[in-house]
Design a protein around this motif. Structure first.
Motif, PDB file in Angstrom:
ATOM      1  N   MET A   1      40.709 -38.247  13.070  1.00 46.79           N
ATOM      2  CA  MET A   1      40.025 -37.881  11.833  1.00 46.79           C
ATOM      3  C   MET A   1      38.816 -37.014  12.183  1.00 46.79           C
ATOM      4  O   MET A   1      38.087 -37.284  13.102  1.00 46.79           O
ATOM      5  CB  MET A   1      39.596 -39.144  11.081  1.00 46.79           C
ATOM      6  N   SER A   2      38.617 -35.981  11.444  1.00 48.33           N
ATOM      7  CA  SER A   2      37.546 -35.040  11.747  1.00 48.33           C
ATOM      8  C   SER A   2      36.209 -35.504  11.173  1.00 48.33           C
ATOM      9  O   SER A   2      36.145 -36.412  10.344  1.00 48.33           O
ATOM     10  CB  SER A   2      37.892 -33.682  11.153  1.00 48.33           C
ATOM     11  N   ASN A   3      35.165 -34.840  11.627  1.00 52.75           N
ATOM     12  CA  ASN A   3      33.838 -35.096  11.059  1.00 52.75           C
ATOM     13  C   ASN A   3      33.806 -34.773   9.573  1.00 52.75           C
ATOM     14  O   ASN A   3      33.080 -35.415   8.808  1.00 52.75           O
ATOM     15  CB  ASN A   3      32.779 -34.267  11.783  1.00 52.75           C
ATOM     16  N   ILE A   4      34.568 -33.773   9.168  1.00 51.68           N
ATOM     17  CA  ILE A   4      34.625 -33.392   7.751  1.00 51.68           C
ATOM     18  C   ILE A   4      35.149 -34.562   6.918  1.00 51.68           C
ATOM     19  O   ILE A   4      34.590 -34.892   5.869  1.00 51.68           O
ATOM     20  CB  ILE A   4      35.509 -32.142   7.563  1.00 51.68           C
ATOM     21  N   LYS A   5      36.202 -35.194   7.395  1.00 48.97           N
ATOM     22  CA  LYS A   5      36.790 -36.327   6.666  1.00 48.97           C
ATOM     23  C   LYS A   5      35.837 -37.523   6.659  1.00 48.97           C
ATOM     24  O   LYS A   5      35.692 -38.195   5.641  1.00 48.97           O
ATOM     25  CB  LYS A   5      38.125 -36.728   7.288  1.00 48.97           C
ATOM     26  N   ASP A   6      35.196 -37.776   7.794  1.00 43.91           N
ATOM     27  CA  ASP A   6      34.236 -38.881   7.875  1.00 43.91           C
ATOM     28  C   ASP A   6      33.088 -38.674   6.895  1.00 43.91           C
ATOM     29  O   ASP A   6      32.720 -39.579   6.147  1.00 43.91           O
ATOM     30  CB  ASP A   6      33.668 -39.009   9.289  1.00 43.91           C
ATOM     31  N   ARG A   7      32.538 -37.464   6.919  1.00 46.60           N
ATOM     32  CA  ARG A   7      31.408 -37.154   6.034  1.00 46.60           C
ATOM     33  C   ARG A   7      31.831 -37.248   4.566  1.00 46.60           C
ATOM     34  O   ARG A   7      31.113 -37.808   3.734  1.00 46.60           O
ATOM     35  CB  ARG A   7      30.856 -35.773   6.343  1.00 46.60           C
ATOM     36  N   ALA A   8      32.989 -36.708   4.257  1.00 46.09           N
ATOM     37  CA  ALA A   8      33.475 -36.753   2.880  1.00 46.09           C
ATOM     38  C   ALA A   8      33.662 -38.197   2.424  1.00 46.09           C
ATOM     39  O   ALA A   8      33.341 -38.534   1.280  1.00 46.09           O
ATOM     40  CB  ALA A   8      34.780 -35.972   2.748  1.00 46.09           C
ATOM     41  N   GLY A   9      34.155 -39.037   3.316  1.00 46.72           N
ATOM     42  CA  GLY A   9      34.318 -40.446   2.968  1.00 46.72           C
ATOM     43  C   GLY A   9      32.992 -41.110   2.651  1.00 46.72           C
ATOM     44  O   GLY A   9      32.875 -41.866   1.677  1.00 46.72           O
ATOM     45  N   ARG A  10      31.986 -40.816   3.469  1.00 45.76           N
ATOM     46  CA  ARG A  10      30.651 -41.385   3.212  1.00 45.76           C
ATOM     47  C   ARG A  10      30.078 -40.850   1.902  1.00 45.76           C
ATOM     48  O   ARG A  10      29.498 -41.601   1.101  1.00 45.76           O
ATOM     49  CB  ARG A  10      29.708 -41.075   4.381  1.00 45.76           C
ATOM     50  N   LEU A  11      30.241 -39.557   1.677  1.00 41.08           N
ATOM     51  CA  LEU A  11      29.726 -38.953   0.441  1.00 41.08           C
ATOM     52  C   LEU A  11      30.451 -39.505  -0.785  1.00 41.08           C
ATOM     53  O   LEU A  11      29.827 -39.752  -1.816  1.00 41.08           O
ATOM     54  CB  LEU A  11      29.857 -37.429   0.502  1.00 41.08           C
ATOM     55  N   ARG A  12      31.751 -39.711  -0.669  1.00 40.28           N
ATOM     56  CA  ARG A  12      32.524 -40.263  -1.788  1.00 40.28           C
ATOM     57  C   ARG A  12      32.061 -41.683  -2.123  1.00 40.28           C
ATOM     58  O   ARG A  12      31.905 -42.044  -3.289  1.00 40.28           O
ATOM     59  CB  ARG A  12      34.014 -40.254  -1.447  1.00 40.28           C
ATOM     60  N   ARG A  13      31.838 -42.480  -1.071  1.00 39.46           N
ATOM     61  CA  ARG A  13      31.354 -43.850  -1.313  1.00 39.46           C
ATOM     62  C   ARG A  13      29.989 -43.812  -2.001  1.00 39.46           C
ATOM     63  O   ARG A  13      29.728 -44.584  -2.921  1.00 39.46           O
ATOM     64  CB  ARG A  13      31.276 -44.629   0.001  1.00 39.46           C
ATOM     65  N   LEU A  14      29.129 -42.905  -1.540  1.00 42.98           N
ATOM     66  CA  LEU A  14      27.806 -42.771  -2.155  1.00 42.98           C
ATOM     67  C   LEU A  14      27.930 -42.330  -3.610  1.00 42.98           C
ATOM     68  O   LEU A  14      27.317 -42.919  -4.500  1.00 42.98           O
ATOM     69  CB  LEU A  14      26.962 -41.764  -1.364  1.00 42.98           C
ATOM     70  N   GLN A  15      28.754 -41.333  -3.837  1.00 35.63           N
ATOM     71  CA  GLN A  15      28.937 -40.800  -5.193  1.00 35.63           C
ATOM     72  C   GLN A  15      29.485 -41.860  -6.148  1.00 35.63           C
ATOM     73  O   GLN A  15      29.147 -41.874  -7.330  1.00 35.63           O
ATOM     74  CB  GLN A  15      29.888 -39.603  -5.140  1.00 35.63           C
ATOM     75  N   ASN A  16      30.315 -42.749  -5.643  1.00 38.22           N
ATOM     76  CA  ASN A  16      30.930 -43.780  -6.487  1.00 38.22           C
ATOM     77  C   ASN A  16      30.137 -45.075  -6.546  1.00 38.22           C
ATOM     78  O   ASN A  16      30.499 -45.978  -7.296  1.00 38.22           O
ATOM     79  CB  ASN A  16      32.352 -44.070  -5.999  1.00 38.22           C
ATOM     80  N   ASP A  17      29.069 -45.170  -5.790  1.00 37.48           N
ATOM     81  CA  ASP A  17      28.258 -46.384  -5.754  1.00 37.48           C
ATOM     82  C   ASP A  17      27.483 -46.529  -7.065  1.00 37.48           C
ATOM     83  O   ASP A  17      26.732 -45.640  -7.467  1.00 37.48           O
ATOM     84  CB  ASP A  17      27.290 -46.320  -4.568  1.00 37.48           C
ATOM     85  N   GLU A  18      27.676 -47.653  -7.735  1.00 39.58           N
ATOM     86  CA  GLU A  18      27.046 -47.874  -9.040  1.00 39.58           C
ATOM     87  C   GLU A  18      25.520 -47.886  -8.947  1.00 39.58           C
ATOM     88  O   GLU A  18      24.834 -47.383  -9.840  1.00 39.58           O
ATOM     89  CB  GLU A  18      27.553 -49.175  -9.664  1.00 39.58           C
ATOM     90  N   THR A  19      24.989 -48.454  -7.881  1.00 34.88           N
ATOM     91  CA  THR A  19      23.530 -48.483  -7.714  1.00 34.88           C
ATOM     92  C   THR A  19      22.986 -47.069  -7.554  1.00 34.88           C
ATOM     93  O   THR A  19      21.990 -46.699  -8.177  1.00 34.88           O
ATOM     94  CB  THR A  19      23.142 -49.345  -6.497  1.00 34.88           C
ATOM     95  N   PHE A  20      23.660 -46.263  -6.733  1.00 35.52           N
ATOM     96  CA  PHE A  20      23.236 -44.878  -6.529  1.00 35.52           C
ATOM     97  C   PHE A  20      23.308 -44.092  -7.836  1.00 35.52           C
ATOM     98  O   PHE A  20      22.367 -43.381  -8.199  1.00 35.52           O
ATOM     99  CB  PHE A  20      24.101 -44.212  -5.443  1.00 35.52           C
ATOM    100  N   LYS A  21      24.437 -44.226  -8.533  1.00 33.03           N
ATOM    101  CA  LYS A  21      24.587 -43.500  -9.803  1.00 33.03           C
ATOM    102  C   LYS A  21      23.508 -43.921 -10.798  1.00 33.03           C
ATOM    103  O   LYS A  21      22.934 -43.074 -11.486  1.00 33.03           O
ATOM    104  CB  LYS A  21      25.978 -43.737 -10.394  1.00 33.03           C
ATOM    105  N   GLY A  22      23.235 -45.212 -10.857  1.00 35.24           N
ATOM    106  CA  GLY A  22      22.201 -45.697 -11.771  1.00 35.24           C
ATOM    107  C   GLY A  22      20.827 -45.184 -11.417  1.00 35.24           C
ATOM    108  O   GLY A  22      20.046 -44.803 -12.298  1.00 35.24           O
ATOM    109  N   LEU A  23      20.530 -45.158 -10.141  1.00 35.89           N
ATOM    110  CA  LEU A  23      19.239 -44.645  -9.675  1.00 35.89           C
ATOM    111  C   LEU A  23      19.081 -43.170 -10.015  1.00 35.89           C
ATOM    112  O   LEU A  23      18.039 -42.748 -10.532  1.00 35.89           O
ATOM    113  CB  LEU A  23      19.115 -44.856  -8.162  1.00 35.89           C
ATOM    114  N   MET A  24      20.121 -42.386  -9.728  1.00 40.14           N
ATOM    115  CA  MET A  24      20.063 -40.951 -10.029  1.00 40.14           C
ATOM    116  C   MET A  24      19.854 -40.723 -11.533  1.00 40.14           C
ATOM    117  O   MET A  24      19.043 -39.894 -11.935  1.00 40.14           O
ATOM    118  CB  MET A  24      21.343 -40.263  -9.557  1.00 40.14           C
TER     119      MET A  24
END
Length: 78
Positions: A1-24
């Motif tokens: 798995m590439s760094n691109i996929k790893d980073r995208a996975g982390r970003l996707r989890r962040l984007q979908n995190d309810e706490t993060f979305k609520g804070l934003m």
């Protein structure tokens, strides 16, 4: 798995995190409320505008990481 996929996975989890979305959303709403406050000073409004711009920048960075994954997937699927 590439760094691109790893980073995208982390970003996707962040984007979908309810706490993060609520804070934003909470920070964005605070700035909108300040824009609508007739007693707000020019400096406060400029600061609020900068904060909203920073929130937009965060969202663009997240989307850019997800877009990079889509391009990577398309290239490696051939």
């Amino acid at each position: 798995m590439s760094n691109i996929k790893d980073r995208a996975g982390r970003l996707r989890r962040l984007q979908n995190d309810e706490t993060f979305k609520g804070l934003m959303e909470e920070v964005r709403q605070q700035q909108i409320d300040l824009f609508l406050d007739s007693s707000a000073t020019i400096i406060e409004i400029e600061k609020a505008r900068a904060i909203v711009a920073a929130l937009d920048s965060i969202n663009r960075i997240i989307q850019s990481g997800l877009d990079a994954e889509a391009v990577y997937d398309a290239k490696t699927a051939k």
